[in-house]
Design a protein around this motif. Structure first.
Motif, PDB file in Angstrom:
ATOM      1  N   GLY A   1       0.830  -1.401  -0.070  1.00  0.00           N
ATOM      2  CA  GLY A   1       0.039  -0.019   0.028  1.00  0.00           C
ATOM      3  C   GLY A   1       0.917   1.320  -0.053  1.00  0.00           C
ATOM      4  O   GLY A   1       0.193   2.414  -0.258  1.00  0.00           O
ATOM      5  N   THR A   2       2.187   1.324   0.241  1.00  0.00           N
ATOM      6  CA  THR A   2       3.046   2.375  -0.005  1.00  0.00           C
ATOM      7  C   THR A   2       3.261   2.738  -1.371  1.00  0.00           C
ATOM      8  O   THR A   2       2.860   1.827  -2.105  1.00  0.00           O
ATOM      9  N   ILE A   3       3.931   3.619  -1.837  1.00  0.00           N
ATOM     10  CA  ILE A   3       4.294   3.954  -3.133  1.00  0.00           C
ATOM     11  C   ILE A   3       5.741   4.497  -3.353  1.00  0.00           C
ATOM     12  O   ILE A   3       6.326   4.812  -2.324  1.00  0.00           O
ATOM     13  N   LEU A   4       6.144   4.229  -4.433  1.00  0.00           N
ATOM     14  CA  LEU A   4       7.574   4.787  -4.768  1.00  0.00           C
ATOM     15  C   LEU A   4       7.118   5.769  -5.905  1.00  0.00           C
ATOM     16  O   LEU A   4       6.451   5.668  -6.820  1.00  0.00           O
ATOM     17  N   TYR A   5       7.982   6.964  -5.939  1.00  0.00           N
ATOM     18  CA  TYR A   5       7.888   7.756  -7.402  1.00  0.00           C
ATOM     19  C   TYR A   5       9.491   8.596  -7.453  1.00  0.00           C
ATOM     20  O   TYR A   5      10.186   8.521  -6.755  1.00  0.00           O
ATOM     21  N   ASN A   6       9.260   8.819  -8.675  1.00  0.00           N
ATOM     22  CA  ASN A   6      10.625   9.464  -8.978  1.00  0.00           C
ATOM     23  C   ASN A   6      10.678  11.098  -9.082  1.00  0.00           C
ATOM     24  O   ASN A   6       9.564  11.714  -9.119  1.00  0.00           O
ATOM     25  N   GLN A   7      11.793  11.717  -8.471  1.00  0.00           N
ATOM     26  CA  GLN A   7      12.032  12.977  -8.641  1.00  0.00           C
ATOM     27  C   GLN A   7      12.775  13.130  -9.928  1.00  0.00           C
ATOM     28  O   GLN A   7      14.046  12.908 -10.222  1.00  0.00           O
ATOM     29  N   ARG A   8      11.978  13.852 -11.080  1.00  0.00           N
ATOM     30  CA  ARG A   8      12.640  14.023 -12.236  1.00  0.00           C
ATOM     31  C   ARG A   8      13.911  14.644 -12.259  1.00  0.00           C
ATOM     32  O   ARG A   8      15.031  14.146 -13.071  1.00  0.00           O
ATOM     33  N   ASP A   9      14.040  15.706 -11.470  1.00  0.00           N
ATOM     34  CA  ASP A   9      15.254  16.576 -11.655  1.00  0.00           C
ATOM     35  C   ASP A   9      16.219  16.215 -10.729  1.00  0.00           C
ATOM     36  O   ASP A   9      17.545  16.599 -11.139  1.00  0.00           O
ATOM     37  N   ALA A  10      16.103  15.677  -9.447  1.00  0.00           N
ATOM     38  CA  ALA A  10      16.886  15.110  -8.587  1.00  0.00           C
ATOM     39  C   ALA A  10      17.467  13.829  -8.925  1.00  0.00           C
ATOM     40  O   ALA A  10      18.419  13.410  -8.124  1.00  0.00           O
ATOM     41  N   HIS A  11      17.002  13.351  -9.838  1.00  0.00           N
ATOM     42  CA  HIS A  11      17.218  11.869 -10.293  1.00  0.00           C
ATOM     43  C   HIS A  11      17.060  10.797  -9.129  1.00  0.00           C
ATOM     44  O   HIS A  11      17.772   9.795  -9.090  1.00  0.00           O
ATOM     45  N   ASP A  12      16.343  11.053  -8.142  1.00  0.00           N
ATOM     46  CA  ASP A  12      16.116   9.987  -6.928  1.00  0.00           C
ATOM     47  C   ASP A  12      14.673   9.449  -6.924  1.00  0.00           C
ATOM     48  O   ASP A  12      13.982   9.722  -7.608  1.00  0.00           O
ATOM     49  N   ILE A  13      14.620   8.200  -6.318  1.00  0.00           N
ATOM     50  CA  ILE A  13      13.403   7.506  -6.079  1.00  0.00           C
ATOM     51  C   ILE A  13      13.170   7.597  -4.676  1.00  0.00           C
ATOM     52  O   ILE A  13      14.181   7.491  -3.579  1.00  0.00           O
ATOM     53  N   VAL A  14      11.978   8.103  -4.355  1.00  0.00           N
ATOM     54  CA  VAL A  14      11.250   8.220  -2.921  1.00  0.00           C
ATOM     55  C   VAL A  14      10.361   7.209  -2.733  1.00  0.00           C
ATOM     56  O   VAL A  14       9.551   6.987  -3.347  1.00  0.00           O
ATOM     57  N   HIS A  15      10.407   6.597  -1.439  1.00  0.00           N
ATOM     58  CA  HIS A  15       9.350   5.686  -0.795  1.00  0.00           C
ATOM     59  C   HIS A  15       8.593   6.462  -0.060  1.00  0.00           C
ATOM     60  O   HIS A  15       9.040   7.069   1.057  1.00  0.00           O
ATOM     61  N   LEU A  16       7.143   6.374  -0.195  1.00  0.00           N
ATOM     62  CA  LEU A  16       6.338   7.146   0.671  1.00  0.00           C
ATOM     63  C   LEU A  16       5.305   6.308   1.188  1.00  0.00           C
ATOM     64  O   LEU A  16       4.581   5.491   0.503  1.00  0.00           O
ATOM     65  N   ASN A  17       5.153   6.409   2.614  1.00  0.00           N
ATOM     66  CA  ASN A  17       3.882   5.653   3.215  1.00  0.00           C
ATOM     67  C   ASN A  17       2.742   6.854   3.127  1.00  0.00           C
ATOM     68  O   ASN A  17       2.936   7.849   4.083  1.00  0.00           O
ATOM     69  N   PRO A  18       1.709   6.785   2.486  1.00  0.00           N
ATOM     70  CA  PRO A  18       0.614   7.614   2.371  1.00  0.00           C
ATOM     71  C   PRO A  18      -0.168   7.790   3.494  1.00  0.00           C
ATOM     72  O   PRO A  18      -0.815   8.554   3.969  1.00  0.00           O
ATOM     73  N   LYS A  19      -0.070   6.764   4.616  1.00  0.00           N
ATOM     74  CA  LYS A  19      -0.932   6.472   5.552  1.00  0.00           C
ATOM     75  C   LYS A  19      -0.120   7.842   6.717  1.00  0.00           C
ATOM     76  O   LYS A  19      -1.045   8.265   7.437  1.00  0.00           O
ATOM     77  N   THR A  20       0.943   7.715   7.004  1.00  0.00           N
ATOM     78  CA  THR A  20       1.817   8.379   7.700  1.00  0.00           C
ATOM     79  C   THR A  20       2.469   9.651   7.231  1.00  0.00           C
ATOM     80  O   THR A  20       2.872  10.740   7.948  1.00  0.00           O
ATOM     81  N   GLY A  21       2.784   9.635   5.926  1.00  0.00           N
ATOM     82  CA  GLY A  21       3.641  10.831   5.276  1.00  0.00           C
ATOM     83  C   GLY A  21       4.779  10.488   5.380  1.00  0.00           C
ATOM     84  O   GLY A  21       5.619  11.772   4.910  1.00  0.00           O
ATOM     85  N   ALA A  22       5.380   9.560   6.025  1.00  0.00           N
ATOM     86  CA  ALA A  22       6.839   9.229   6.015  1.00  0.00           C
ATOM     87  C   ALA A  22       7.436   9.216   4.506  1.00  0.00           C
ATOM     88  O   ALA A  22       6.774   8.229   3.872  1.00  0.00           O
ATOM     89  N   LYS A  23       8.573   9.737   4.439  1.00  0.00           N
ATOM     90  CA  LYS A  23       9.200   9.551   2.977  1.00  0.00           C
ATOM     91  C   LYS A  23      10.731   9.352   3.428  1.00  0.00           C
ATOM     92  O   LYS A  23      11.406   9.729   4.101  1.00  0.00           O
ATOM     93  N   LYS A  24      11.064   8.735   2.457  1.00  0.00           N
ATOM     94  CA  LYS A  24      12.761   8.269   2.550  1.00  0.00           C
ATOM     95  C   LYS A  24      13.053   8.054   1.107  1.00  0.00           C
ATOM     96  O   LYS A  24      12.722   7.383   0.245  1.00  0.00           O
ATOM     97  N   THR A  25      14.295   8.846   0.745  1.00  0.00           N
ATOM     98  CA  THR A  25      14.695   8.621  -0.527  1.00  0.00           C
ATOM     99  C   THR A  25      15.740   7.085  -0.630  1.00  0.00           C
ATOM    100  O   THR A  25      16.656   6.859   0.303  1.00  0.00           O
ATOM    101  N   ILE A  26      15.363   6.285  -1.334  1.00  0.00           N
ATOM    102  CA  ILE A  26      15.881   4.994  -1.298  1.00  0.00           C
ATOM    103  C   ILE A  26      17.314   4.802  -2.238  1.00  0.00           C
ATOM    104  O   ILE A  26      17.768   3.850  -2.375  1.00  0.00           O
ATOM    105  N   GLY A  27      17.482   6.020  -3.258  1.00  0.00           N
ATOM    106  CA  GLY A  27      18.487   5.920  -4.106  1.00  0.00           C
ATOM    107  C   GLY A  27      18.596   6.880  -5.154  1.00  0.00           C
ATOM    108  O   GLY A  27      17.364   7.432  -5.409  1.00  0.00           O
TER     109      GLY A  27
END
Length: 683
Positions: free
Chosen positions: A377-403
């Motif tokens: 139920g969490t999501i991964l998304y791309n940051q186009r200009d920073a070239h990072d992938i972020v892991h987001l828990n939409p229930k808590t709002g917690a975010k982590k750049t995974i690489g």
């Protein structure tokens, strides 16, 4: 303006009839040229593969993979066809690569289903002095056998394959409320520059046959625009873009506001939406739109004298007024009296409502491009200009750049880290993330393992699946979508600001591409390369319906965007035809078109066979019901509510993720955007 033939056998027959085998008129370039191989058996030197005699052969060392052989064509060439004639010891898995220096190679073809005999690979598109066959799996796998190639024929042209250098960054000559004149320094080219194309934020607005100055019109007062220039030579090669000149138009001398909208009234009220209508305003120059306010705070916009405000809160009182605006930004006084409306109670979202509430789950300061849901139920998304992938828990709002994805390079425009996809069938076990991005040399598709235990991107696992998709400042495409059965990966590409690419079935640009998950080419692809459909300008939306049919969304230039139902081998008309405008006879017709001012739409998704289209310039979400091969019950939501909309994806429980694209989405500067990720309830 011609009429298009509808999707069907007749249209496909016409499209097929216009396609001649790529390379049919090209020359055999490899015969007798110098050849180098990874190894050679004593009987069979590498030169035998290019001697024109099928009774001789090159044989590699036995029992060793991989093995390779490359030919030096003597000069840079455009490679359109490779003909391989194998002896019994063939390759089941191999790729065809090109190189300028026999050090750095670009893959232009790959397969894991080679069958030996004569394999005539047409519709290739590569450029280089060196061409290589790189085998990774042999037909005969016992240790006494190697690879045995009787003939290695490379076909193409050695004319002008070098694009001009980028022109100099434009300077401003003059500006009015409706136009801008710019100038630039000349590009250089080995054969001579034939002309220049001037773009305004990715839209072609002027061309010259050599002049270093041009005027772009149809601008609005008080508007900010980005201008840049591409050079082209007589052979059709297009340069990379110049730097961007930002121009703000001055206000016009029109200071008369429109008349006040009258008779503002409701047309519908639900728990999450209010339908409004009013008497149209008048203006001495012309009304360009309306703004809707709740207690003085802008809640939405409208192009016409009616709208539906969506994403509202149930059982809440709204105090609504409408103001008209003209091209110079003059606002009318607010409508009077204030319209007091209270939404109904309840949380059910019915099909009649279509789109109901939207809840913000996160913000991000970069361009949110690709987005996928994970099984938990969490999501991964791309940051186009920073070239990072972020892991987001939409229930808590917690975010982590995974690489950070390696080898990504932005384009001072719309390139960078774009597509993100997972295989719906195998991700739970293989954990591959499929990515599309711009590199220093091209656009490409790669895959990298995600480590759930460490919640990180394992960049050492990266595999490059498809390269050689031309890049430019704009028109890089980028959307990825797996077929529902997980067998094929589809990709949307742009024409790299060269319309000729779109109609050329040898080029991967301006296409919908189809590859196997390992990057090899499916045997039933229509042109024996990655191309599935062609004649597209800039594809940024792909989605499958419940029948397994692929729908596509692409940007038009200055007239209209389009939604297409994709068929194998179909030609959708660009650059001859934009939407339904231009020379459109014989091409497949769009299922829906949108004026670019109300569109410029990017991502699409399909939920319960309703198509949702996220629009940037139009700042709205379109919804249509798929009925047969048509789109029906077309409706608009969130018009002006959240600004520019880029990405929509399915969310758990039949809901939808929606990501905005506000500020900083045309300049490649990291962390200068103001975006929201929303969870939308749909009927």
């Amino acid at each position: 303006m011609g009429r298009r033939i509808r999707v069907g056998a007749m249209a496909l027959a016409l499209a097929a009839a216009t396609i001649s085998p790529a390379g049919a008129a090209d020359s055999l370039l490899s015969q007798g040229k110098p050849v180098t191989a990874s190894s050679s058996g004593g009987c069979c030197p590498a030169a035998n593969a290019v001697d024109g005699d099928s009774a001789t052969r090159w044989a590699s060392a036995a029992g060793v993979d991989p093995q390779w052989i490359y030919v030096d064509l003597g000069a840079a060439a455009h490679v359109s066809r490779v003909r391989l004639q194998w002896d019994a010891s063939c390759a089941t898995a191999y790729e065809i690569d090109t190189s300028a220096d026999h050090v750095t190679w670009t893959k232009i073809y790959a397969t894991t289903t080679g069958k030996g005999g004569v394999e005539d690979l047409t519709s290739l598109d590569g450029t280089g002095r060196y061409v290589r066959v790189y085998g990774t799996k042999r037909c005969r796998t016992d240790a006494s056998k190697g690879y045995s190639l009787q003939e290695f024929g490379v076909y193409g042209s050695t004319g002008d394959v070098t694009p001009p250098s980028p022109p100099g960054t434009p300077t401003l000559v003059s500006v009015t409320p409706a136009s801008a004149t710019i100038a630039w320094t000349a590009a250089s080219d080995d054969a001579g520059v034939a002309g220049y194309d001037v773009y305004r934020d990715g839209q072609l607005c002027a061309s010259t046959t050599g002049a270093l100055q041009a005027t772009c019109g149809n601008l609005s007062p008080n508007g900010t625009y980005g201008f840049y220039v591409n050079a082209r030579d007589a052979a059709g090669n297009v340069s990379q873009a110049s730097g961007t000149l930002s121009v703000k138009t001055p206000p016009s001398d029109d200071h008369t506001p429109p008349s006040v909208p009258g008779n503002v009234h409701t047309t519908s009220v639900s728990s999450t939406s209010i339908g409004l209508a009013w008497t149209a305003s008048t203006d001495d120059v012309g009304v360009t739109g309306y703004r809707i306010y709740d207690s003085g705070t802008q809640l939405g916009t409208s192009d016409t004298a009616a709208t539906t405000l969506g994403g509202l809160t149930p059982a809440k009182a709204y105090h609504l007024q409408v103001r008209a605006v003209d091209a110079n930004g003059n606002l009318s006084d607010p409508s009077t009296p204030v319209l007091d409306v209270t939404t109904t109670g309840g949380s059910n979202c019915t099909p009649a409502q279509g789109v109901c509430g939207a809840t913000q789950v996160a913000t991000d300061d970069d361009v949110v491009w690709g987005l996928v849901s994970l099984p938990d139920g969490t999501i991964l998304y791309n940051q186009r200009d920073a070239h990072d992938i972020v892991h987001l828990n939409p229930k808590t709002g917690a975010k982590k750049t995974i690489g950070t994805v390696p080898n990504v390079q932005s384009t001072d425009g719309e390139g960078g880290l774009t597509g993100l996809e997972v295989n719906p069938v195998s991700f739970a076990s293989d954990h591959w993330l499929y990515l599309m991005h711009t590199s220093p040399n091209d656009n490409r598709i790669v895959r990298i393992k995600y480590d759930p235990a460490a919640d990180s991107l394992t960049t050492s696992t990266e595999q490059v699946l498809l390269t050689g998709i031309a890049r430019n400042k704009f028109h890089n495409g980028g959307r990825l979508r797996f077929s529902p059965d997980g067998r094929y990966l589809f990709a949307g590409t742009g024409d790299a600001q060269n319309g000729d690419n779109a109609s050329n079935t040898s080029s991967p640009n301006g296409k919908v591409l189809r590859i196997n998950p390992d990057g090899s080419i499916p045997a039933d692809n229509p042109f024996h390369n990655a191309v599935w459909s062609y004649g597209h300008r800039n594809v940024q939306g792909l989605a499958f319906d419940s029948q397994g049919r692929l729908w596509e969304q692409e940007f038009g230039n200055s007239v209209m965007d389009e939604t297409n139902l994709i068929v194998k081998g179909g030609n959708y008309g660009w650059p001859s035809c934009e939407g339904t405008s231009g020379s459109c006879t014989g091409f497949l017709a769009p299922k829906k078109t949108y004026p670019v001012a109300q569109g410029s739409c990017s991502g699409i998704t399909i939920i319960h066979d309703a198509l949702y289209v996220a629009c940037q310039r139009g700042t709205r979400l379109y919804r249509a019901v798929i009925g047969g091969s048509s789109l029906t019950d077309f409706r608009t939501f969130f018009s002006g509510t959240y600004g520019r909309l880029r990405t929509v994806e399915p969310a758990p429980e039949g809901r939808m993720w929606l990501a905005t694209s506000v500020d900083g989405d045309k300049d490649s500067t990291p962390h200068n955007s103001h975006n929201k990720i929303l969870l939308v309830t749909v009927g």
